[in-house]
Enzyme design. Sequence first.
Site, PDB file in Angstrom:
ATOM      1  N   TYR A   1     -15.171   0.583  -6.629  1.00 26.79           N
ATOM      2  CA  TYR A   1     -16.454   1.263  -6.457  1.00 26.79           C
ATOM      3  C   TYR A   1     -17.289   1.160  -7.723  1.00 26.79           C
ATOM      4  CZ  TYR A   1     -13.789   2.961  -2.548  1.00 26.79           C
ATOM      5  OH  TYR A   1     -13.015   3.004  -1.416  1.00 26.79           O
TER       6      TYR A   1
ATOM      7  N   LYS B   1      -2.319  -1.887  -3.500  1.00 23.60           N
ATOM      8  CA  LYS B   1      -3.103  -0.658  -3.532  1.00 23.60           C
ATOM      9  C   LYS B   1      -2.155   0.537  -3.672  1.00 23.60           C
ATOM     10  CE  LYS B   1      -6.092   2.114  -0.486  1.00 23.60           C
ATOM     11  NZ  LYS B   1      -6.649   2.253   0.871  1.00 23.60           N
TER      12      LYS B   1
ATOM     13  N   LYS C   1       0.861  -1.185   0.000  1.00 19.35           N
ATOM     14  CA  LYS C   1       0.000   0.000   0.000  1.00 19.35           C
ATOM     15  C   LYS C   1       0.891   1.227   0.000  1.00 19.35           C
ATOM     16  CE  LYS C   1      -3.573   2.350   2.749  1.00 19.35           C
ATOM     17  NZ  LYS C   1      -4.381   2.284   3.997  1.00 19.35           N
TER      18      LYS C   1
END
Length: 325
Positions: free
Chosen positions: A313, A248, A195
């Site tokens: 999303y 990510k 990340k």
Amino acid sequence: MLNRSRRLRTSAAMRNLVAETDLRARHLIQGHFVQPQAGSSEISSMPGIFNAGVEDTVRQVEKDLKKGLSSVLLFGVPEEGSKTPDAAYVRDRQGIVPKAVTALKKAFGSDLIVITDVCLCGATSHGHCGLVDEEGVVRNDETLPILAEMALRHAEAGADVVSPSDMMDGRVAAIRALLDQNGFTQTSILSYAIKHAGAYYGPFREAAHSSPKFGDRKTYQMDPRNAREGLRDALLDVEEGADMLMVKPALPNLDLIWRLREAQLAPICAYHVSSEFSSVKAADRLGWVNGDQLMYEHLLAIRRAGADMIVTYAGREAVEKGWVS
């Protein structure tokens, strides 16, 4: 000319026959922001995504499940006035995430995979992902028991998977140990293994009310200039007990998804983060791009790089608009 690659592109049927990568509903994990109060409000920087109460979240998940979206990742938006320096709210069995998990598992049982985000940033008054000392330094080892207890609260509520995103060293081992000690040996850990710190998370921080009040997160999130460091940390997470690994953000790290896929047999997840989603939406609204086509190509590229699953999303749109095969 003996070799003509175009022979395999002559029709949609031919292209489908030789396609190397597919995108299916089962590959997608829809993100949800759950708030304590009833009702919902659209997040200004994330069109079509809402901060929603538990009942609204259950209703939306029911619609999505009927269309084939069978996995969700929950982010809790803490109650007004609940933020403290020690993130005490995350230990509350009546907190918003345990409530949402319980409601979702009661409604859908094993038909739905419920994943929860495990991090302190939404519950600390300073906005950092761990405890902070008087000099503003994030204290790694002191944070681990709180993260583990937060994960335990989620498991007790029925979460199938807990997903630590805090980037503290040793948090996977701490979570695995506490879960196992309390009989939750079947609860999986999806670790945010790679990340990177950076500018990709702005819309998320608006949604989750989780911006740091001072400094940044570069002392615990990874330097985007480094690749080998991420691979090392991902392999350490597997040694500590992670069942799945997350990269990510996704698009800037397609190389790392590929390299991790080559180095590790564990399932690989990639997070198509808020700015990746929102930038497409903004450009589409301005008429600069075909947003639907571009979003689909984002997800396809992530799959092609080697991700077994994608937090996005855009999952709902993918099933509603027929991007999935």
